[in-house]
Design an enzyme around this catalytic site. Structure first.
Site, PDB file in Angstrom:
ATOM      1  N   THR A 174       0.831  -1.414   0.227  1.00  0.00           N
ATOM      2  CA  THR A 174      -0.086  -0.151  -0.109  1.00  0.00           C
ATOM      3  C   THR A 174       0.889   1.283  -0.078  1.00  0.00           C
ATOM      4  O   THR A 174       2.019   1.373   0.565  1.00  0.00           O
ATOM      5  CB  THR A 174      -0.965  -0.187   1.292  1.00  0.00           C
ATOM      6  OG1 THR A 174      -1.512  -1.309   1.100  1.00  0.00           O
ATOM      7  CG2 THR A 174      -1.762   1.186   1.432  1.00  0.00           C
ATOM      8  N   ARG A 202     -12.830  -8.599  -2.225  1.00  0.00           N
ATOM      9  CA  ARG A 202     -12.200  -8.230  -0.849  1.00  0.00           C
ATOM     10  C   ARG A 202     -11.690  -6.944  -0.798  1.00  0.00           C
ATOM     11  O   ARG A 202     -11.142  -6.269  -1.666  1.00  0.00           O
ATOM     12  CB  ARG A 202     -11.202  -9.306  -0.527  1.00  0.00           C
ATOM     13  CG  ARG A 202     -10.384  -9.022   0.948  1.00  0.00           C
ATOM     14  CD  ARG A 202      -9.271  -8.017   0.668  1.00  0.00           C
ATOM     15  NE  ARG A 202      -8.510  -7.707   2.017  1.00  0.00           N
ATOM     16  CZ  ARG A 202      -7.538  -6.861   2.102  1.00  0.00           C
ATOM     17  NH1 ARG A 202      -7.097  -6.463   1.154  1.00  0.00           N
ATOM     18  NH2 ARG A 202      -7.056  -6.462   3.179  1.00  0.00           N
ATOM     19  N   GLY A 204     -10.041  -4.025   1.875  1.00  0.00           N
ATOM     20  CA  GLY A 204      -9.288  -3.954   3.354  1.00  0.00           C
ATOM     21  C   GLY A 204      -9.382  -2.492   3.717  1.00  0.00           C
ATOM     22  O   GLY A 204     -10.539  -1.870   3.557  1.00  0.00           O
ATOM     23  N   ASP A 205      -8.459  -1.987   4.680  1.00  0.00           N
ATOM     24  CA  ASP A 205      -8.558  -0.973   5.375  1.00  0.00           C
ATOM     25  C   ASP A 205      -8.338   0.458   4.563  1.00  0.00           C
ATOM     26  O   ASP A 205      -8.794   1.598   4.873  1.00  0.00           O
ATOM     27  CB  ASP A 205      -7.734  -1.028   6.616  1.00  0.00           C
ATOM     28  CG  ASP A 205      -6.351  -0.806   6.365  1.00  0.00           C
ATOM     29  OD1 ASP A 205      -5.878  -1.661   5.272  1.00  0.00           O
ATOM     30  OD2 ASP A 205      -5.627   0.092   6.752  1.00  0.00           O
ATOM     31  N   GLY A 226      -0.364  -2.456   5.790  1.00  0.00           N
ATOM     32  CA  GLY A 226      -0.383  -3.715   6.618  1.00  0.00           C
ATOM     33  C   GLY A 226      -1.371  -4.530   6.525  1.00  0.00           C
ATOM     34  O   GLY A 226      -2.085  -4.561   5.228  1.00  0.00           O
ATOM     35  N   GLY A 228      -4.872  -5.545   6.406  1.00  0.00           N
ATOM     36  CA  GLY A 228      -5.830  -4.655   6.334  1.00  0.00           C
ATOM     37  C   GLY A 228      -6.915  -4.949   7.480  1.00  0.00           C
ATOM     38  O   GLY A 228      -7.651  -4.346   7.915  1.00  0.00           O
TER      39      GLY A 228
END
Length: 307
Positions: A174, A202, A204-205, A226, A228
């Site tokens: 990221t 999917r 993530g954060d 990292g 997520g």
């Protein structure tokens, strides 16, 4: 006039000297230095924190070294799904996008959502339609092709495995940027290509405001990197801000508590970059390494990879 500052990251994880060649290390450091200095130049010329973080992330998205934009990894079906978010600390405006394909710079689409719509978060086909309406650049699938990335995907595509950005076999991650401008405004931006062989769309954060990206002039600007799922569950970016706003912790104290204590307690690996209203910068991570760089007003550029 505030002491303007900027920090960037290109992913965190199992990144060690033994896992890189001298040529690779040189390439990563050069990309990080060029990006952070370009963002700093924008701030030094009186530009806004928002413009600086968008510019920095665009530059990182255009470098295939990092898992975002052009360097995005392959999904289960052999394509690319990208996520991004941007946030303004002055008024808490934000824009985010998830699961888009063929967008050259997802962070530019996130900025367009913030600036030209009444929404914060768009995804998939609808977000792509919005991108066309606002002349956000698209690229053909070949633009996102990378032989090394493709080889990694081929090795796991017939399995149910997915590969994190920061495992020992994959040194891409990221990307993100945070900044404080001379007017005292902060901003944060984050972009990612997700996980190799990811399935089921999917997310993530990264594009989730408060989890992977957050900015508030009262406290700080944060961009995370990292695993997520853990950052989502811990609401990491907002948690740092909350500890500062409601408990009176300093930036470094808040980052220490969240990254080195809270995340570690339940197995979360990664790090973040942060800046506060005084121009203080924090670059904490609990993994072996994190691609990172920062520059404060009238100070030398810092570039780091390992612990």
């Amino acid at each position: 006039m505030y002491p303007f500052a900027i920090a960037i990251h290109g992913g965190a994880g199992t990144i060690t000297p033994a896992s890189m060649t001298p040529e690779q290390e040189k390439a990563y450091k050069a990309a990080l230095r060029n990006t952070v200095e370009a963002g700093y130049a924008t701030l030094a010329a009186g530009g806004s924190a928002l413009d600086a973080v968008e510019q920095a992330v665009v530059l990182l998205e255009d470098v295939p070294l990092f898992n975002a934009g052009k360097g995005s990894v392959f999904t289960k079906d052999g394509r690319h799904e990208m996520d991004a978010a941007i946030m303004c600390g002055k008024n808490l405006d934000a824009g985010a996008v998830a699961g888009v394909r063929s967008i050259r710079n997802p962070i530019t689409l996130a900025r367009a959502i913030m600036d030209h719509s009444d929404h914060v978060f768009m995804s998939g086909y609808g977000a792509e339609e919005f991108a066309r309406k606002h002349q956000v650049a698209f690229e053909p699938e070949e633009y996102f092709y990378d032989a090394f990335r493709h080889r990694q995907w081929r090795e796991v595509r017939e399995t149910d495995l997915f590969v994190l950005d920061h495992t020992v076999d994959e040194k891409f991650g990221t990307v993100g940027a945070v900044a404080l401008d001379a007017e005292g405004n902060m901003a944060a931006a984050t972009s990612t290509g997700g996980m190799t062989n990811k399935n089921f769309n999917r997310i993530g954060d990264t594009p989730v405001i408060g989890a992977g990206t957050y900015a508030n002039n009262k406290t700080c600007a944060i961009s995370c990197t990292g695993h997520g799922e853990f950052f989502l569950r811990a609401v990491v970016a907002y948690d740092v801000s909350c500890l500062m706003e409601y408990k009176g912790l300093s930036l470094h104290q808040a980052c220490q508590q969240v990254v080195h204590e809270k995340l570690v307690e339940f197995g979360g690996e990664g790090g973040l970059i942060a800046v506060d209203a005084t121009g203080e910068i924090a670059l904490p991570f609990n993994s072996e390494g994190m691609y990172r760089a920062s520059k404060k007003q009238n100070q030398e550029t810092f570039v780091g990879i390992y612990k």
